[in-house]
Design a protein around this motif. Structure first.
Motif, mmCIF file in Angstrom:
data_model
loop_
_atom_site.group_PDB
_atom_site.id
_atom_site.type_symbol
_atom_site.label_atom_id
_atom_site.label_comp_id
_atom_site.label_asym_id
_atom_site.label_seq_id
_atom_site.Cartn_x
_atom_site.Cartn_y
_atom_site.Cartn_z
ATOM 1 N N ARG A 25 0.823 -1.217 0.000
ATOM 2 C CA ARG A 25 0.000 0.000 0.000
ATOM 3 C C ARG A 25 0.855 1.264 0.000
ATOM 4 O O ARG A 25 0.362 2.345 -0.310
ATOM 5 N N TRP A 26 2.141 1.146 0.345
ATOM 6 C CA TRP A 26 3.023 2.318 0.368
ATOM 7 C C TRP A 26 4.060 2.257 -0.747
ATOM 8 O O TRP A 26 5.183 2.713 -0.595
ATOM 9 N N TYR A 27 3.682 1.658 -1.859
ATOM 10 C CA TYR A 27 4.586 1.552 -3.011
ATOM 11 C C TYR A 27 3.992 2.334 -4.176
ATOM 12 O O TYR A 27 2.800 2.207 -4.494
ATOM 13 N N CYS A 28 4.823 3.141 -4.836
ATOM 14 C CA CYS A 28 4.412 3.923 -6.008
ATOM 15 C C CYS A 28 5.029 3.275 -7.248
ATOM 16 O O CYS A 28 6.252 3.312 -7.419
ATOM 17 N N GLN A 29 4.184 2.698 -8.099
ATOM 18 C CA GLN A 29 4.684 1.996 -9.276
ATOM 19 C C GLN A 29 5.209 2.963 -10.329
ATOM 20 O O GLN A 29 6.161 2.664 -11.032
ATOM 21 N N MET A 30 4.564 4.138 -10.466
ATOM 22 C CA MET A 30 5.005 5.105 -11.473
ATOM 23 C C MET A 30 6.420 5.589 -11.185
ATOM 24 O O MET A 30 7.247 5.690 -12.096
ATOM 25 N N CYS A 31 6.691 5.889 -9.911
ATOM 26 C CA CYS A 31 8.038 6.351 -9.550
ATOM 27 C C CYS A 31 8.951 5.206 -9.137
ATOM 28 O O CYS A 31 10.153 5.428 -8.937
ATOM 29 N N GLN A 32 8.360 3.991 -8.966
ATOM 30 C CA GLN A 32 9.105 2.820 -8.519
ATOM 31 C C GLN A 32 9.839 3.105 -7.207
ATOM 32 O O GLN A 32 11.025 2.838 -7.044
ATOM 33 N N LYS A 33 9.056 3.627 -6.265
ATOM 34 C CA LYS A 33 9.612 4.007 -4.961
ATOM 35 C C LYS A 33 8.813 3.326 -3.873
ATOM 36 O O LYS A 33 7.581 3.353 -3.883
ATOM 37 N N GLN A 34 9.501 2.708 -2.917
ATOM 38 C CA GLN A 34 8.869 2.028 -1.792
ATOM 39 C C GLN A 34 9.049 2.886 -0.537
ATOM 40 O O GLN A 34 10.172 3.263 -0.191
ATOM 41 N N SER A 49 8.486 15.485 -8.120
ATOM 42 C CA SER A 49 8.793 14.418 -9.073
ATOM 43 C C SER A 49 7.579 13.509 -9.293
ATOM 44 O O SER A 49 7.289 13.071 -10.406
ATOM 45 N N HIS A 50 6.837 13.215 -8.194
ATOM 46 C CA HIS A 50 5.647 12.376 -8.321
ATOM 47 C C HIS A 50 4.581 13.090 -9.152
ATOM 48 O O HIS A 50 3.892 12.447 -9.967
ATOM 49 N N GLN A 51 4.428 14.385 -8.954
ATOM 50 C CA GLN A 51 3.438 15.132 -9.729
ATOM 51 C C GLN A 51 3.785 15.141 -11.217
ATOM 52 O O GLN A 51 2.893 15.041 -12.075
ATOM 53 N N ARG A 52 5.081 15.220 -11.539
ATOM 54 C CA ARG A 52 5.488 15.163 -12.953
ATOM 55 C C ARG A 52 5.156 13.798 -13.555
ATOM 56 O O ARG A 52 4.688 13.699 -14.699
ATOM 57 N N GLN A 53 5.397 12.738 -12.791
ATOM 58 C CA GLN A 53 5.074 11.399 -13.290
ATOM 59 C C GLN A 53 3.572 11.228 -13.509
ATOM 60 O O GLN A 53 3.134 10.583 -14.481
#
Length: 393
Positions: A25-34, A49-53
């Motif tokens: 639930r705390w993983y962002c696939q677009m940014c590939q960040k855990q 950076s997340h908003q740009r993705q």
């Protein structure tokens, strides 16, 4: 001790935690960040950076989802093929082994919501054999590698040859035993009681009595035979020779009627009749798209196969719009033309031969065709299934 010290217990603990698997639930696939907790995930979602993705993904969200779905499917099937081969295994075992890799594609970024949906999709696409049990869903990988199929066919052919050789040897031995039993009559021994009238009398055994009696009988018979008997024996032997020569001549004539070439052609034709494959795509045939995944624009529309990339995939050019699509054979079906039109045989013993459709039998879903090419030109074939023929462009 400084806050950013590399060897502090807290820094070491953070590095150990970051190496292991964290909550999905705390993983962002677009940014590939855990992220390790909810606060970190919230801070990441507010970052620039997340908003740009997100802006990039909003321009074409389907493209990103298709990319992640394809990567997830390829990695999952590769693990299933390499780790378990063609064995039947529970889908959850494969999935747990897949997600143990830290850099895997998460399922919440794909088009499938649950593992059950993904398992059912594998079964519908023909990639795996799927069956449901009280313990859950089981999958079995279908290996369509040409090299693997060739090895399996060679092993089956070798086993069949070994069985044929064993059967031939057993039949030959049985035939030899039968002939040996027919050639001689079985003698039934007679048993007599050993007895003597006087106690002083000696019991003697004459072991050569049978041979002497047989030789005496033959000599007496030969002595009674006159010249007329010899003539009759010679005439009967000559008659037998003539009959045997006539029967051998008749058998030779029968063999000459069917030449070796005809026998070879019959054997090859029989092999072709039984030879079927699980692929049927051929260039320059008309096919119909049956999948709904491409939208109503292409559903139930016809196209022409321009190129067969591998045995199961083809490049199809649509007749109406002229668009070119890359499709699997499971998304296509053959097109049956009107009687009198040209067709191509796609499977079975007459595979690759062109012909003319003569008639259609709707009750048995079969057709009658006339072969127009090859050594079987002019042959009329009945009972060809719909899926084995298609209209020529």
């Amino acid at each position: 001790m400084g806050k950013s010290d590399f060897l502090t217990p807290k820094a070491i603990a953070n590095r150990i935690k970051s190496k292991g698997l964290q909550k999905l639930r705390w993983y962002c696939q677009m940014c590939q960040k855990q992220c390790r907790d909810e606060n970190g995930f919230k801070c990441h979602c507010m970052s620039e950076s997340h908003q740009r993705q997100l802006l990039l993904a909003s321009e074409n969200p389907q493209q990103f989802m298709d990319y992640f779905s394809e990567e997830f499917r390829n990695d999952f099937l590769e693990l299933l093929r390499r780790r378990f081969g063609t064995k039947r295994v529970h889908n959850n075992i494969v999935y747990n082994e897949y997600i143990s890799h830290r850099e895997h594609i998460h399922m919440n970024a794909t088009q499938w919501e649950t593992l059950t949906d993904f398992t059912k999709w594998l079964g519908r696409e023909g990639l795996c054999k799927v069956d449901e049990t009280p313990k859950g869903w089981y999958i079995q990988y279908i290996d369509r590698d040409p090299e693997t199929i060739r090895r399996q066919l060679e092993l089956e052919k070798k086993k069949k040859q070994d069985l044929d050789d064993e059967e031939k040897t057993a039949k030959f031995i049985e035939e030899q035993v039968r002939r040996g039993l027919e050639g001689k009559e079985q003698e039934v021994p007679t048993f007599t009681e050993l007895s003597r009238e006087n106690d002083e009398e000696k019991v003697t055994f004459n072991l050569s009595k049978g041979a002497c009696s047989s030789s005496g009988a033959t000599s007496s018979k030969s002595s009674t035979l006159g010249p007329s008997a010899l003539k009759t024996i010679g005439s009967s032997a000559s008659v037998k020779r003539k009959e045997s020569s006539q029967s051998s001549a008749q058998s030779k004539e029968k063999k000459k009627k069917k030449s070796a070439l005809d026998e070879i052609m019959e054997i090859e034709e029989e092999k072709k009749r039984t030879a079927r494959t699980d692929y049927w795509l051929q260039p320059e045939i008309v096919v119909k798209i049956i999948t709904k995944k491409l939208g109503e624009r292409y559903h139930k529309k016809k196209g022409i196969v321009k190129e067969v990339l591998d045995k199961y995939t083809a490049v199809v050019k649509m007749i109406d719009s002229g668009d070119k699509l890359k499709l699997d054979q499971t998304h296509l079906e053959t097109v049956i033309p009107a009687p009198g039109k040209r067709i191509l045989v796609l499977n079975g013993g007459y595979r690759g031969n062109e012909g003319t459709l003569e008639s259609i039998n709707e009750k048995t879903f079969s057709a009658t065709i006339v072969i127009e090419t090859g050594p079987l030109k002019g042959r009329r074939v009945e009972g060809i299934q719909y899926e084995d023929i298609s209209k020529l462009a």
